[in-house]
Scaffold this motif. Structure first.
Motif, PDB file in Angstrom:
ATOM      1  N   UNK A 109       0.852  -1.186   0.000  1.00  0.00           N
ATOM      2  CA  UNK A 109       0.000   0.000   0.000  1.00  0.00           C
ATOM      3  C   UNK A 109       0.890   1.239   0.000  1.00  0.00           C
ATOM      4  N   UNK A 110       0.469   2.236  -0.746  1.00  0.00           N
ATOM      5  CA  UNK A 110       1.220   3.482  -0.874  1.00  0.00           C
ATOM      6  C   UNK A 110       0.252   4.646  -0.749  1.00  0.00           C
ATOM      7  N   UNK A 111       0.515   5.537   0.211  1.00  0.00           N
ATOM      8  CA  UNK A 111      -0.280   6.754   0.378  1.00  0.00           C
ATOM      9  C   UNK A 111       0.517   7.930  -0.157  1.00  0.00           C
ATOM     10  N   UNK A 112      -0.117   8.698  -1.033  1.00  0.00           N
ATOM     11  CA  UNK A 112       0.537   9.818  -1.700  1.00  0.00           C
ATOM     12  C   UNK A 112      -0.261  11.099  -1.511  1.00  0.00           C
ATOM     13  N   UNK A 113       0.438  12.196  -1.577  1.00  0.00           N
ATOM     14  CA  UNK A 113      -0.203  13.507  -1.565  1.00  0.00           C
ATOM     15  C   UNK A 113      -1.300  13.570  -2.632  1.00  0.00           C
ATOM     16  N   UNK A 114      -2.442  14.126  -2.260  1.00  0.00           N
ATOM     17  CA  UNK A 114      -3.523  14.344  -3.226  1.00  0.00           C
ATOM     18  C   UNK A 114      -3.275  15.663  -3.948  1.00  0.00           C
TER      19      UNK A 114
END
Length: 383
Positions: free
Chosen positions: A75-80
């Motif tokens: 899982x990878x969370x990135x800036x929106x």
């Protein structure tokens, strides 16, 4: 605690944007993020490439919020990014074409310097933000980034160079071809210098294209000295502070590092560099800052589900839970902390030290805060 469990606490999944992609919320920083999840080996490999390359810190790339990887899932969370697709933006603001072309070439210079090609540059992968300093191109997908000389991982018809279609490996020339096709489709009436660059980049023969992204950029006028996302010059000089932050994050033995640094002296970049290192290593990390009246320890306490208590007791319990989880905490703009927040930060550091687990990096401390942190075992350096 592993990075996966921390990411699940930190990021609240929201509405689906597509297969394996959700609009989500970063509970720690109170910001919208994009969460990408993968289970198939090929998709997991794409996320690993994306975090490795997005973590390199160019202003055109999205900031990495968190990354977790286990044997059969990632899982990878990135800036929106709130932006408009490149073609749509230029249809309304054609005068921005040269500026945005320079920004995209600047990104390619950056990637090629690190022996990488983007691999799938096209208008749909470029969003344009409106900022106080003008338009800014943001590239939102690095899933096909590839080492120069390695086989291409894929690509989009119409943007793949002719030699790539014949099986040639990833190259600077193939990236420049994709850039040329991107600009050719997005810019309706390019100015003469840009039109000439588009023609050169889209030449059928690789050796007829510019020899490098630097050379292509020189044809349309180089960018000024690049600023980082916070509007300050990239950090220069001594790497001892970064080395100390890396060591603390790797050990996670309750060690704290305090860095004395004046505003606009590269301290935000130092924090970002340390965070990127930890992200690439898939360590659980909480990156917070005191600027703008923020209460970062309060936000961290909420994510860690620490109940409302007297402030110092809550800071101590937050530190204890962070230690249990092996959390790496970076604090930027520490000189913006008020008296109560400073006391809480020292209490938090003491809790980590007593439990000999986790890590804390405090950047931008003044003399008084630094002395208080050193008194509970922090190692001090000057940027």
């Amino acid at each position: 605690m592993d990075a996966w469990a921390w990411l699940e606490r930190r990021v609240r999944r929201g509405d689906a944007l597509g297969p394996g992609v959700h609009r989500s919320h970063d509970r720690l920083r109170g910001e919208p993020v994009v969460l990408k999840e993968a289970r198939a080996p090929r998709a997991i490999a794409a996320l690993r490439r994306e975090v490795a390359e997005a973590s390199r810190g160019h202003p055109a790339l999205r900031r990495v919020i968190g990354f977790a990887h286990e044997a059969d899932r990632a899982a990878l969370a990135l800036e929106h990014v709130e932006g408009v697709e490149l073609t749509a933006h230029l249809s309304r603001a054609p005068e921005d074409a040269l500026t945005l072309a320079r920004q995209l070439l600047s990104l390619l210079v950056h990637l090629h310097h690190h022996d990488l090609v983007h691999g799938d540059l096209k208008p749909a992968n470029v969003l344009v933000e409106r900022t106080a300093g003008g338009p800014r191109a943001r590239v939102i997908d690095l899933g096909l980034a590839t080492r120069i000389g390695a086989p291409l991982e894929g690509g989009t018809p119409g943007f793949l160079a002719p030699e790539a279609l014949r099986g040639a490996p990833a190259s600077v020339a193939s990236d420049l071809y994709a850039l040329g096709q991107t600009l050719a489709r997005a810019v309706r009436a390019p100015p003469p210098a840009l039109a000439a660059l588009i023609d050169a980049c889209t030449a059928s023969a690789p050796d007829a294209r510019p020899a490098s992204a630097d050379g292509a950029l020189a044809r349309i006028g180089a960018l000024p000295l690049p600023l980082d996302r916070e509007g300050v010059l990239p950090r220069q000089g001594d790497d001892a502070p970064l080395g100390a932050l890396r060591a603390a994050a790797a050990a996670r033995d309750g060690h704290s590092v305090v860095v004395y640094a004046a505003p606009h002296g590269g301290r935000t970049r130092l924090c970002a560099d340390a965070v990127r290192d930890a992200m690439r290593a898939a360590r659980p990390i909480a990156d917070v800052r005191f600027a703008g009246g923020a209460d970062p320890l309060g936000a961290l306490a909420a994510v860690l589900e620490v109940p409302p208590l007297e402030p110092l007791r809550r800071a101590a319990m937050t530190g204890a839970r962070a230690a249990e989880l092996g959390l790496v905490v970076t604090v930027d703009d520490a000189d913006h902390a008020g008296p109560a927040a400073r006391e809480a930060l020292v209490t938090f550091a003491r809790a980590l030290a007593e439990r000999r687990c986790g890590a804390l990096a405090v950047v931008g401390a003044d003399a008084a805060l630094g002395a208080a942190l050193v008194a509970v075992g922090a190692h001090a350096l000057t940027l």
